[in-house]
Design a protein around this motif. Structure first.
Motif, short mmCIF file in Angstrom:
data_model
loop_
_atom_site.label_atom_id
_atom_site.label_comp_id
_atom_site.label_asym_id
_atom_site.label_seq_id
_atom_site.Cartn_x
_atom_site.Cartn_y
_atom_site.Cartn_z
N ALA A 51 0.83 -1.20 0.00
CA ALA A 51 0.00 0.00 0.00
C ALA A 51 0.87 1.25 0.00
O ALA A 51 0.58 2.23 -0.71
N ALA A 52 1.94 1.24 0.81
CA ALA A 52 2.84 2.39 0.85
C ALA A 52 3.51 2.61 -0.50
O ALA A 52 3.65 3.75 -0.97
N THR A 53 3.90 1.53 -1.15
CA THR A 53 4.53 1.64 -2.48
C THR A 53 3.56 2.24 -3.48
O THR A 53 3.93 3.09 -4.30
N ARG A 54 2.30 1.82 -3.43
CA ARG A 54 1.31 2.39 -4.36
C ARG A 54 1.14 3.88 -4.12
O ARG A 54 1.10 4.68 -5.07
N LEU A 55 1.05 4.28 -2.86
CA LEU A 55 0.93 5.71 -2.55
C LEU A 55 2.15 6.48 -3.02
O LEU A 55 2.03 7.57 -3.61
N ASN A 56 3.33 5.93 -2.76
CA ASN A 56 4.55 6.63 -3.11
C ASN A 56 4.75 6.70 -4.62
O ASN A 56 5.22 7.72 -5.14
N ALA A 57 4.36 5.65 -5.32
CA ALA A 57 4.45 5.68 -6.78
C ALA A 57 3.53 6.76 -7.34
O ALA A 57 3.93 7.53 -8.23
N ALA A 58 2.30 6.82 -6.83
CA ALA A 58 1.37 7.84 -7.29
C ALA A 58 1.89 9.24 -6.97
O ALA A 58 1.75 10.17 -7.78
N LEU A 59 2.51 9.40 -5.82
CA LEU A 59 3.05 10.70 -5.42
C LEU A 59 4.11 11.18 -6.40
O LEU A 59 4.26 12.38 -6.64
N ASN A 60 4.83 10.23 -6.99
CA ASN A 60 5.90 10.57 -7.93
C ASN A 60 5.48 10.43 -9.39
O ASN A 60 6.31 10.58 -10.29
N GLY A 61 4.22 10.12 -9.62
CA GLY A 61 3.69 10.09 -10.98
C GLY A 61 4.18 8.94 -11.83
O GLY A 61 4.33 9.09 -13.05
N VAL A 62 4.45 7.79 -11.21
CA VAL A 62 4.95 6.64 -11.96
C VAL A 62 4.07 5.42 -11.69
O VAL A 62 3.31 5.37 -10.72
N ALA A 63 4.20 4.43 -12.57
CA ALA A 63 3.43 3.19 -12.45
C ALA A 63 4.32 2.08 -11.90
O ALA A 63 5.38 1.80 -12.46
N VAL A 64 3.89 1.46 -10.81
CA VAL A 64 4.59 0.33 -10.22
C VAL A 64 3.56 -0.75 -9.90
O VAL A 64 2.59 -0.50 -9.17
N ALA A 65 3.76 -1.94 -10.40
CA ALA A 65 2.86 -3.06 -10.10
C ALA A 65 3.20 -3.60 -8.71
O ALA A 65 4.36 -3.69 -8.34
N THR A 66 2.16 -3.98 -7.96
CA THR A 66 2.36 -4.49 -6.59
C THR A 66 1.60 -5.80 -6.40
O THR A 66 0.65 -5.87 -5.61
N PRO A 67 2.00 -6.86 -7.09
CA PRO A 67 1.30 -8.14 -6.91
C PRO A 67 1.48 -8.67 -5.49
O PRO A 67 2.57 -8.53 -4.92
N PRO A 68 0.45 -9.26 -4.89
CA PRO A 68 0.56 -9.75 -3.52
C PRO A 68 1.29 -11.08 -3.45
O PRO A 68 1.45 -11.78 -4.46
N GLY A 69 1.74 -11.42 -2.24
CA GLY A 69 2.33 -12.73 -2.00
C GLY A 69 3.84 -12.74 -2.11
O GLY A 69 4.48 -11.74 -2.48
N ASP A 70 4.41 -13.89 -1.76
CA ASP A 70 5.86 -14.07 -1.76
C ASP A 70 6.33 -14.43 -3.15
O ASP A 70 5.93 -15.45 -3.71
N VAL A 71 7.18 -13.61 -3.71
CA VAL A 71 7.67 -13.84 -5.07
C VAL A 71 8.75 -14.91 -5.12
O VAL A 71 9.05 -15.46 -6.18
N VAL A 72 9.35 -15.23 -3.96
CA VAL A 72 10.42 -16.23 -3.93
C VAL A 72 9.87 -17.57 -4.41
O VAL A 72 8.84 -18.05 -3.94
N GLY A 73 10.57 -18.14 -5.37
CA GLY A 73 10.12 -19.37 -6.00
C GLY A 73 9.55 -19.17 -7.38
O GLY A 73 9.37 -20.14 -8.14
N SER A 74 9.27 -17.91 -7.73
CA SER A 74 8.75 -17.61 -9.06
C SER A 74 9.82 -17.79 -10.12
O SER A 74 11.01 -17.64 -9.85
N ALA A 75 9.38 -18.08 -11.35
CA ALA A 75 10.30 -18.10 -12.48
C ALA A 75 10.73 -16.69 -12.81
O ALA A 75 10.02 -15.71 -12.53
N CYS A 76 11.90 -16.57 -13.42
CA CYS A 76 12.45 -15.25 -13.70
C CYS A 76 11.67 -14.58 -14.83
O CYS A 76 11.53 -15.16 -15.92
N ARG A 77 11.20 -13.37 -14.59
CA ARG A 77 10.56 -12.56 -15.63
C ARG A 77 11.11 -11.13 -15.63
O ARG A 77 10.45 -10.21 -16.14
#
Length: 214
Positions: free
Chosen positions: A111-137
């Protein structure tokens, strides 16, 4: 606005980190009041400190590096791992990254990242959950201040090395935490980052940025 975003707005102030004044963030000035307020709001005791409420030295060093040399991130798919307040992700977006994600297991940090991204006028995706174990993208993974506890380091380091083996550049920014690995890394740069005794045991931290080897 979500309840979490409303809480963050109510308990922080907009500030600019010492090393990265180009980026504005919703930050707290003291750790104990925001920690107690978060516990009360979540109706939970013994939660992790609200890392999202501060711009930690490792994140500041990564953001400074990206902003000073935008070609390092421009056109790339970037992950800000254990993003906290999202300062690394925001810097990557400002530098022209093709896509930026912030990974966190703490919903308040997302939530903080979304607020801070909006404050700086940029787009940042914030998918939930632990990314560890995901394939590299991703092409570039930024990890600041992630080696402060043995269990966390043991959880994340094999996966980060696997990401490096899959072709991603993985940068670890560390201000002298106890569990930084001593092998399998290449030093990229050093930074002196102002801090406060509210968060650290000194008023300045020397941060090293290493590239993690597969």
């Amino acid at each position: 606005m979500s309840d979490a975003e409303a809480f963050i707005r109510a308990h922080t102030a907009i500030a600019r980190p010492a090393l990265v004044p180009e980026i504005a963030l919703h930050l707290a000035t003291e750790i104990t009041p925001i920690w107690q307020a978060t516990e009360a709001w979540l109706a939970q005791e013994g939660i992790e400190p609200p890392f999202w409420a501060f711009a930690w030295p490792g994140g500041q060093a990564l953001a400074r590096t990206v902003l000073d040399t935008p070609a390092l991130a421009a056109g790339k798919r970037v992950l800000d791992f254990a993003a906290g307040c999202g300062i690394g992700a925001i810097a990557a977006a400002l530098a022209g990254a093709a896509a930026v994600e912030a990974a966190e297991i703490d919903d308040m940090a997302l939530a903080a990242t979304r607020l801070n991204a909006a404050l700086n006028g940029v787009a940042v995706a914030t998918p939930p959950g632990d990314v560890v174990g995901s394939a590299c993208r991703w092409d570039l993974i930024l990890a600041g201040d992630v080696c402060y506890e043995a269990p966390m380091t043991a959880h994340i380091l094999p996966w980060l090395r696997a990401m490096a083996g899959a072709g991603a550049e993985v940068w670890i920014a560390d201000p002298g935490r106890a569990y930084l690995p001593v092998a399998g890394m290449t030093l990229l740069s050093r930074h002196r980052v102002p801090t406060t005794r509210e968060l650290e045991d000194r008023e300045e931290r020397q941060v090293t940025i290493h590239r993690l080897l597969p």
